[in-house]
Enzyme design. Structure first.
Site, PDB file in Angstrom:
ATOM      1  N   HIS A   1      -0.550   0.591   4.558  1.00 52.35           N
ATOM      2  CA  HIS A   1       0.739   0.077   5.050  1.00 52.35           C
ATOM      3  C   HIS A   1       1.872   0.602   4.184  1.00 52.35           C
ATOM      4  CE1 HIS A   1       0.050  -2.486   1.559  1.00 52.35           C
ATOM      5  NE2 HIS A   1       1.374  -2.594   1.524  1.00 52.35           N
TER       6      HIS A   1
ATOM      7  N   THR B   1       0.412   3.181  -0.292  1.00 53.83           N
ATOM      8  CA  THR B   1      -0.549   3.324  -1.395  1.00 53.83           C
ATOM      9  C   THR B   1      -1.892   3.739  -0.816  1.00 53.83           C
ATOM     10  OG1 THR B   1       0.558   1.684  -2.778  1.00 53.83           O
ATOM     11  CG2 THR B   1      -1.762   2.110  -3.262  1.00 53.83           C
TER      12      THR B   1
ATOM     13  N   THR C   1       5.087  -1.155   2.556  1.00 50.68           N
ATOM     14  CA  THR C   1       5.737  -2.450   2.320  1.00 50.68           C
ATOM     15  C   THR C   1       7.229  -2.335   2.598  1.00 50.68           C
ATOM     16  OG1 THR C   1       4.158  -2.938   0.554  1.00 50.68           O
ATOM     17  CG2 THR C   1       6.166  -4.266   0.595  1.00 50.68           C
TER      18      THR C   1
ATOM     19  N   HIS D   1       6.634   3.957   0.652  1.00 51.34           N
ATOM     20  CA  HIS D   1       5.385   4.703   0.442  1.00 51.34           C
ATOM     21  C   HIS D   1       4.216   3.957   1.066  1.00 51.34           C
ATOM     22  CE1 HIS D   1       5.269   1.543  -2.561  1.00 51.34           C
ATOM     23  NE2 HIS D   1       3.949   1.637  -2.459  1.00 51.34           N
TER      24      HIS D   1
HETATM   25  O1  ACK Z   1       1.392  -0.479  -2.260  1.00 50.22           O
HETATM   26  P1  ACK Z   1       2.332  -1.555  -2.125  1.00 50.22           P
HETATM   27  O2  ACK Z   1       3.662  -1.329  -1.535  1.00 50.22           O
HETATM   28  O3  ACK Z   1       2.504  -2.334  -3.512  1.00 50.22           O
HETATM   29  O4  ACK Z   1       1.633  -2.745  -1.344  1.00 50.22           O
HETATM   30  C1  ACK Z   1       1.305  -3.830  -2.166  1.00 50.22           C
HETATM   31  C2  ACK Z   1       1.727  -5.115  -1.517  1.00 50.22           C
HETATM   32  O5  ACK Z   1       2.977  -5.474  -2.077  1.00 50.22           O
HETATM   33  C3  ACK Z   1       0.734  -6.243  -1.737  1.00 50.22           C
HETATM   34  O6  ACK Z   1       0.483  -6.391  -3.083  1.00 50.22           O
HETATM   35  C4  ACK Z   1       3.394  -4.493  -2.995  1.00 50.22           C
HETATM   36  N1  ACK Z   1       4.020  -5.180  -4.132  1.00 50.22           N
HETATM   37  C5  ACK Z   1       3.415  -5.980  -5.055  1.00 50.22           C
HETATM   38  N2  ACK Z   1       4.329  -6.465  -5.919  1.00 50.22           N
HETATM   39  C6  ACK Z   1       5.535  -5.973  -5.540  1.00 50.22           C
HETATM   40  C7  ACK Z   1       6.875  -6.105  -6.031  1.00 50.22           C
HETATM   41  N3  ACK Z   1       7.156  -6.866  -7.089  1.00 50.22           N
HETATM   42  N4  ACK Z   1       7.856  -5.451  -5.393  1.00 50.22           N
HETATM   43  C8  ACK Z   1       7.594  -4.678  -4.320  1.00 50.22           C
HETATM   44  N5  ACK Z   1       6.357  -4.513  -3.804  1.00 50.22           N
HETATM   45  C9  ACK Z   1       5.346  -5.144  -4.409  1.00 50.22           C
HETATM   46  C10 ACK Z   1       2.182  -3.721  -3.380  1.00 50.22           C
END
Ligand code: ACK
Length: 223
Positions: free
Chosen positions: A69, A156, A71, A154
């Site tokens: 996904h 992951t 975010t 992005h």
């Molecule tokens: O790869 P990502 O975008 O990085 O997808 C996961 C998702 O949320 C579930 O954990 C993202 N994530 C985790 N903490 C944060 C944060 N503080 N700010 C923005 N994205 C985050 C993580």
């Protein structure tokens, strides 16, 4: 009887359709396999391993975490700042459940993370939260304000042992700052998929010759 507050998810974002996830996984694994065999990569292998190790299987090195996904807004079930406000935005409600196409323009690898850069469209940027690029950054990551809005977007693809996926966005921003600062890759190599640059300290960036599109649903996710 007070109304129960609607529960907030872990995050809102664009979730790749299941069949698209499979296609992207294959495509990106092929890239890792190729990167692994490049002389340029082998030359800098100690960025990833101890000095003693002479080989590395990148496919084993990165662990996939959860569904693929991009975010949009990390909510942490309501604990993250601005989560409730975001969920209540008109554009979020209207877009919820809708299908859209994500454009992947680059792949990047660091000793911590493996990710795909997403170029959000004007429409998609309406769902990008205010301050989304600078949220919860480590203090060492400065100058992000100067990057275009949505630079952190992005997917992951994998993280190395004990690394959390939030790191992927940090690694992407760091790479973009280095590139913007004029630190062109010390090594540049033309690959079939595009131009590969090395930015020091195990940071590799492949600018795709042609963007890869991925159908996704704007929705939310909870563990
Ligand atoms: O790869 P990502 O975008 O990085 O997808 C996961 C998702 O949320 C579930 O954990 C993202 N994530 C985790 N903490 C944060 C944060 N503080 N700010 C923005 N994205 C985050 C993580």
């Amino acid at each position: 009887q007070p109304q129960k507050e609607p529960e907030l998810p872990l995050f809102f974002g664009w979730l790749l359709l299941p069949e698209v996830q499979e296609r992207i996984k294959c495509y990106t694994m092929d890239f890792l396999k190729t990167l692994d065999t490049l002389e340029a990569f082998k030359k800098h292998l100690s960025d990833f391993t101890g000095e003693a190790e002479k080989t590395l299987d990148l496919e084993q090195y990165f662990e996939a975490k959860g569904p693929l996904h991009c975010t949009a807004k990390y909510c942490d079930y309501g604990k993250a700042e601005g989560a409730k406000e975001y969920a209540e935005e008109q554009v979020v409600k209207e877009s919820y459940g809708g299908q859209t196409e994500l454009s992947v323009t680059a792949l990047f690898v660091t000793p911590r993370t493996f990710g795909a850069r997403v170029a959000l469209t004007e429409e998609q940027l309406k769902l990008w939260p205010t301050g989304g690029d600078t949220e919860c950054l480590p203090p060492t990551l400065t100058g992000v304000d100067a990057l275009p809005v949505g630079s952190r977007a992005h997917v992951t693809l994998g993280c190395s042992a004990s690394v959390e996926p939030v790191q992927t966005g940090f690694d992407l921003l760091e790479i973009l700052l280095l590139k913007q600062g004029g630190q062109e890759g010390t090594t540049e190599e033309e690959m079939e998929l595009g131009t590969l640059s090395y930015l020091g300290q195990g940071r590799w960036y492949l600018a795709l010759r042609e963007a890869v599109t991925a159908d996704a649903t704007f929705s939310s996710y909870s563990d």
